[in-house]
Write a protein that holds these residues in place. Structure first.
Motif, PDB file in Angstrom:
ATOM      1  N   VAL A   1       9.759 -25.822   7.997  1.00 26.03           N
ATOM      2  CA  VAL A   1       8.911 -26.284   9.102  1.00 26.03           C
ATOM      3  C   VAL A   1       9.766 -26.454  10.352  1.00 26.03           C
ATOM      4  CG1 VAL A   1       7.370 -28.099   9.946  1.00 26.03           C
ATOM      5  CG2 VAL A   1       7.308 -27.427   7.523  1.00 26.03           C
ATOM      6  N   ARG A   2       9.519 -25.623  11.348  1.00 24.09           N
ATOM      7  CA  ARG A   2      10.294 -25.691  12.592  1.00 24.09           C
ATOM      8  C   ARG A   2       9.879 -26.897  13.428  1.00 24.09           C
ATOM      9  NH1 ARG A   2      12.445 -21.438  15.539  1.00 24.09           N
ATOM     10  NH2 ARG A   2      12.726 -20.528  13.467  1.00 24.09           N
ATOM     11  N   MET A   3       8.561 -27.138  13.515  1.00 27.70           N
ATOM     12  CA  MET A   3       8.071 -28.260  14.314  1.00 27.70           C
ATOM     13  C   MET A   3       6.851 -28.869  13.637  1.00 27.70           C
ATOM     14  SD  MET A   3       6.735 -28.360  18.312  1.00 27.70           S
ATOM     15  CE  MET A   3       5.393 -27.180  18.040  1.00 27.70           C
ATOM     16  N   ARG A   4       6.815 -30.203  13.582  1.00 32.56           N
ATOM     17  CA  ARG A   4       5.635 -30.915  13.092  1.00 32.56           C
ATOM     18  C   ARG A   4       5.159 -31.871  14.186  1.00 32.56           C
ATOM     19  NH1 ARG A   4       5.164 -33.952   7.368  1.00 32.56           N
ATOM     20  NH2 ARG A   4       4.419 -31.862   6.801  1.00 32.56           N
ATOM     21  N   LEU A   5       3.872 -31.753  14.513  1.00 30.20           N
ATOM     22  CA  LEU A   5       3.217 -32.704  15.408  1.00 30.20           C
ATOM     23  C   LEU A   5       2.281 -33.547  14.568  1.00 30.20           C
ATOM     24  CD1 LEU A   5       1.942 -30.414  18.350  1.00 30.20           C
ATOM     25  CD2 LEU A   5       4.161 -31.511  18.136  1.00 30.20           C
ATOM     26  N   ALA A   6       2.316 -34.848  14.782  1.00 27.57           N
ATOM     27  CA  ALA A   6       1.418 -35.730  14.052  1.00 27.57           C
ATOM     28  C   ALA A   6       0.770 -36.714  15.010  1.00 27.57           C
ATOM     29  CB  ALA A   6       2.169 -36.478  12.950  1.00 27.57           C
ATOM     30  N   GLY A   7      -0.572 -36.728  14.990  1.00 36.56           N
ATOM     31  CA  GLY A   7      -1.337 -37.676  15.786  1.00 36.56           C
ATOM     32  C   GLY A   7      -2.126 -38.606  14.888  1.00 36.56           C
ATOM     33  N   ARG A   8      -3.134 -39.244  15.456  1.00 39.84           N
ATOM     34  CA  ARG A   8      -3.932 -40.206  14.692  1.00 39.84           C
ATOM     35  C   ARG A   8      -4.722 -39.536  13.571  1.00 39.84           C
ATOM     36  NH1 ARG A   8      -4.919 -41.938  19.969  1.00 39.84           N
ATOM     37  NH2 ARG A   8      -6.823 -40.676  19.986  1.00 39.84           N
ATOM     38  N   ASP A   9      -5.354 -38.408  13.903  1.00 38.29           N
ATOM     39  CA  ASP A   9      -6.323 -37.813  12.981  1.00 38.29           C
ATOM     40  C   ASP A   9      -5.859 -36.516  12.333  1.00 38.29           C
ATOM     41  OD1 ASP A   9      -8.182 -39.848  13.682  1.00 38.29           O
ATOM     42  OD2 ASP A   9      -8.684 -38.715  15.506  1.00 38.29           O
ATOM     43  N   ARG A  10      -4.828 -35.901  12.875  1.00 39.36           N
ATOM     44  CA  ARG A  10      -4.381 -34.614  12.347  1.00 39.36           C
ATOM     45  C   ARG A  10      -2.874 -34.468  12.511  1.00 39.36           C
ATOM     46  NH1 ARG A  10      -9.361 -33.201  14.371  1.00 39.36           N
ATOM     47  NH2 ARG A  10     -10.681 -31.885  13.038  1.00 39.36           N
ATOM     48  N   TYR A  11      -2.341 -33.517  11.767  1.00 41.18           N
ATOM     49  CA  TYR A  11      -0.981 -33.074  11.987  1.00 41.18           C
ATOM     50  C   TYR A  11      -0.989 -31.553  11.899  1.00 41.18           C
ATOM     51  CZ  TYR A  11      -0.389 -31.982   7.028  1.00 41.18           C
ATOM     52  OH  TYR A  11      -0.520 -31.428   5.781  1.00 41.18           O
ATOM     53  N   THR A  12       0.008 -30.913  12.500  1.00 43.92           N
ATOM     54  CA  THR A  12       0.142 -29.462  12.407  1.00 43.92           C
ATOM     55  C   THR A  12       1.597 -29.107  12.222  1.00 43.92           C
ATOM     56  OG1 THR A  12      -0.444 -27.336  13.425  1.00 43.92           O
ATOM     57  CG2 THR A  12       0.309 -29.060  14.917  1.00 43.92           C
ATOM     58  N   ASP A  13       1.848 -28.123  11.372  1.00 46.11           N
ATOM     59  CA  ASP A  13       3.202 -27.642  11.099  1.00 46.11           C
ATOM     60  C   ASP A  13       3.349 -26.217  11.607  1.00 46.11           C
ATOM     61  OD1 ASP A  13       3.918 -29.984   9.829  1.00 46.11           O
ATOM     62  OD2 ASP A  13       3.637 -29.201   7.798  1.00 46.11           O
ATOM     63  N   LEU A  14       4.463 -25.955  12.264  1.00 46.15           N
ATOM     64  CA  LEU A  14       4.789 -24.617  12.752  1.00 46.15           C
ATOM     65  C   LEU A  14       5.917 -24.053  11.908  1.00 46.15           C
ATOM     66  CD1 LEU A  14       4.757 -22.284  14.850  1.00 46.15           C
ATOM     67  CD2 LEU A  14       6.337 -23.667  16.236  1.00 46.15           C
ATOM     68  N   ARG A  15       5.682 -22.872  11.351  1.00 44.70           N
ATOM     69  CA  ARG A  15       6.684 -22.194  10.543  1.00 44.70           C
ATOM     70  C   ARG A  15       6.937 -20.785  11.091  1.00 44.70           C
ATOM     71  NH1 ARG A  15       3.522 -25.034   6.870  1.00 44.70           N
ATOM     72  NH2 ARG A  15       4.657 -26.282   5.313  1.00 44.70           N
ATOM     73  N   GLY A  16       8.183 -20.366  11.028  1.00 48.28           N
ATOM     74  CA  GLY A  16       8.549 -18.975  11.267  1.00 48.28           C
ATOM     75  C   GLY A  16       8.340 -18.412  12.656  1.00 48.28           C
ATOM     76  N   PRO A  17       8.352 -19.216  13.747  1.00 44.21           N
ATOM     77  CA  PRO A  17       8.127 -18.620  15.058  1.00 44.21           C
ATOM     78  C   PRO A  17       9.341 -17.843  15.545  1.00 44.21           C
ATOM     79  CG  PRO A  17       8.763 -20.898  15.346  1.00 44.21           C
ATOM     80  CD  PRO A  17       8.662 -20.658  13.850  1.00 44.21           C
ATOM     81  N   ASN A  18       9.095 -16.945  16.462  1.00 42.57           N
ATOM     82  CA  ASN A  18      10.185 -16.261  17.145  1.00 42.57           C
ATOM     83  C   ASN A  18      10.903 -17.221  18.087  1.00 42.57           C
ATOM     84  OD1 ASN A  18      11.628 -13.765  17.951  1.00 42.57           O
ATOM     85  ND2 ASN A  18      10.654 -14.169  19.921  1.00 42.57           N
ATOM     86  N   THR A  19      10.118 -18.097  18.759  1.00 43.58           N
ATOM     87  CA  THR A  19      10.666 -19.051  19.723  1.00 43.58           C
ATOM     88  C   THR A  19       9.963 -20.388  19.584  1.00 43.58           C
ATOM     89  OG1 THR A  19      11.101 -17.276  21.316  1.00 43.58           O
ATOM     90  CG2 THR A  19      11.075 -19.525  22.174  1.00 43.58           C
ATOM     91  N   CYS A  20      10.732 -21.464  19.601  1.00 50.53           N
ATOM     92  CA  CYS A  20      10.199 -22.823  19.711  1.00 50.53           C
ATOM     93  C   CYS A  20      11.270 -23.623  20.431  1.00 50.53           C
ATOM     94  CB  CYS A  20       9.892 -23.415  18.346  1.00 50.53           C
ATOM     95  SG  CYS A  20       9.240 -25.110  18.407  1.00 50.53           S
ATOM     96  N   GLU A  21      11.004 -23.962  21.694  1.00 48.48           N
ATOM     97  CA  GLU A  21      12.040 -24.566  22.532  1.00 48.48           C
ATOM     98  C   GLU A  21      11.415 -25.500  23.546  1.00 48.48           C
ATOM     99  OE1 GLU A  21      13.880 -21.431  24.789  1.00 48.48           O
ATOM    100  OE2 GLU A  21      11.971 -20.680  25.568  1.00 48.48           O
ATOM    101  N   VAL A  22      12.207 -26.461  24.015  1.00 43.75           N
ATOM    102  CA  VAL A  22      11.786 -27.356  25.088  1.00 43.75           C
ATOM    103  C   VAL A  22      12.335 -26.819  26.402  1.00 43.75           C
ATOM    104  CG1 VAL A  22      11.833 -29.700  26.012  1.00 43.75           C
ATOM    105  CG2 VAL A  22      11.762 -29.352  23.538  1.00 43.75           C
ATOM    106  N   ILE A  23      11.439 -26.595  27.352  1.00 40.14           N
ATOM    107  CA  ILE A  23      11.830 -26.120  28.674  1.00 40.14           C
ATOM    108  C   ILE A  23      11.157 -27.006  29.723  1.00 40.14           C
ATOM    109  CG2 ILE A  23      12.161 -23.742  27.897  1.00 40.14           C
ATOM    110  CD1 ILE A  23       9.423 -23.034  28.998  1.00 40.14           C
ATOM    111  N   THR A  24      11.502 -26.810  30.985  1.00 42.42           N
ATOM    112  CA  THR A  24      10.863 -27.570  32.064  1.00 42.42           C
ATOM    113  C   THR A  24       9.643 -26.825  32.575  1.00 42.42           C
ATOM    114  OG1 THR A  24      12.133 -26.506  33.816  1.00 42.42           O
ATOM    115  CG2 THR A  24      13.128 -28.460  32.763  1.00 42.42           C
ATOM    116  N   ALA A  25       8.835 -27.508  33.369  1.00 42.50           N
ATOM    117  CA  ALA A  25       7.669 -26.858  33.959  1.00 42.50           C
ATOM    118  C   ALA A  25       8.097 -25.703  34.858  1.00 42.50           C
ATOM    119  CB  ALA A  25       6.846 -27.873  34.749  1.00 42.50           C
TER     120      ALA A  25
END
Length: 273
Positions: free
Chosen positions: A86-110
């Motif tokens: 799992v490259r990235m997991r987001l978890a909120g109140r009602d749901r979560y989502t897992d990201l697997r196997g992307p080509n790119t997952c990065e934090v950038i500026t606007a």
């Protein structure tokens, strides 16, 4: 590789599920700087072509490109122990989502996100799209239309399925040079891409076949393919065209498979230079 409708569907769903919440963000795989956005409020998710952006603020945008193998899965609490890479997991109140196997997952500026988007062509699914930008490049290019439609710098979000299908629907041979495409044909192609891709977002699959050519209307078997949906020529090599019964043709173009009907999409004599 997922086409643009998939990314816009994800953006719509992620905004609906997570926007306005302070999210728990982690990277079980350890290959994503999750700490830069962990605990922050997601403002919105948006897509441009095959790129997804989670906007947390001017100094933090998570940029995702799924590539060939990237997928999001979604679930409800309780949030389980991560399974697999799992490259990235987001978890909120009602749901979560897992990201697997992307080509790119990065934090950038606007600013970096804006620069990235500036390198992309207009996206038929965005309200701010300017099709004139694409026409300006297509109308003076010797490159064939079948290649231009797949060039993300020309049009963002169109992949192999939409490329094959929209050209068939308008009787345009995929090996026609861009400069030989009529302006009226271009306008019809763009309008159809907008309509078809909106249907794709709504149905979460690609459907391009008119009612009179659907399986029930023609008395034929429904298409069975992992991409889903009913199509005219995509991955139908050698099968009869749904309109004229001519075997669907195939060749490779710029490393991708190309499909068309030789009768419904006749070749043209090139316009003299």
């Amino acid at each position: 590789m997922p086409e643009g409708h998939t990314l816009h569907r994800l953006a719509r769903d992620h905004t609906k599920w997570f926007a306005g919440e302070a999210l728990s963000v982690c990277s079980p795989q350890g290959r994503f700087a999750a700490s830069l956005v962990d605990g922050r409020v997601l403002k919105r998710a948006e897509a441009h072509g095959k790129h997804l952006f989670h906007v947390y603020g001017p100094d933090a945008v998570v940029h995702v490109h799924l590539g060939l193998y990237g997928t999001f899965t979604v679930g409800e609490p309780p949030v389980p122990v991560p399974v697999g890479q799992v490259r990235m997991r987001l978890a909120g109140r009602d749901r979560y989502t897992d990201l697997r196997g992307p080509n790119t997952c990065e934090v950038i500026t606007a600013a970096e996100a804006k620069e990235l988007r500036g390198r992309l062509g207009p996206d038929p699914l965005r309200r701010d799209a300017d099709p004139e930008r694409a026409w300006a490049r297509i109308s003076r290019s010797r490159t064939v239309v079948g290649a231009l439609l797949m060039d993300q710098k020309v049009i963002a979000g169109v992949g192999n399925v939409y490329r094959a299908e929209v050209l068939f629907r308008h009787g345009v041979h995929p090996l026609l040079p861009g400069r030989d495409l009529d302006r009226a044909e271009w306008e019809a192609l763009w309008a159809d891409l907008v309509a078809l891709m909106r249907v794709g977002v709504r149905r979460n699959r690609i459907d391009t076949v008119a009612d009179e050519h659907l399986p029930k209307a023609m008395g034929r078997a429904a298409r069975v393919d992992r991409h889903g949906g009913e199509v005219y020529v995509y991955r139908r090599t050698g099968q009869p065209c749904l309109v004229c019964s001519t075997p669907v043709a195939h060749q490779e173009l710029v490393g991708r498979n190309l499909f068309w009907c030789p009768v419904c999409q006749p070749a043209r004599m090139p316009v003299p230079a």
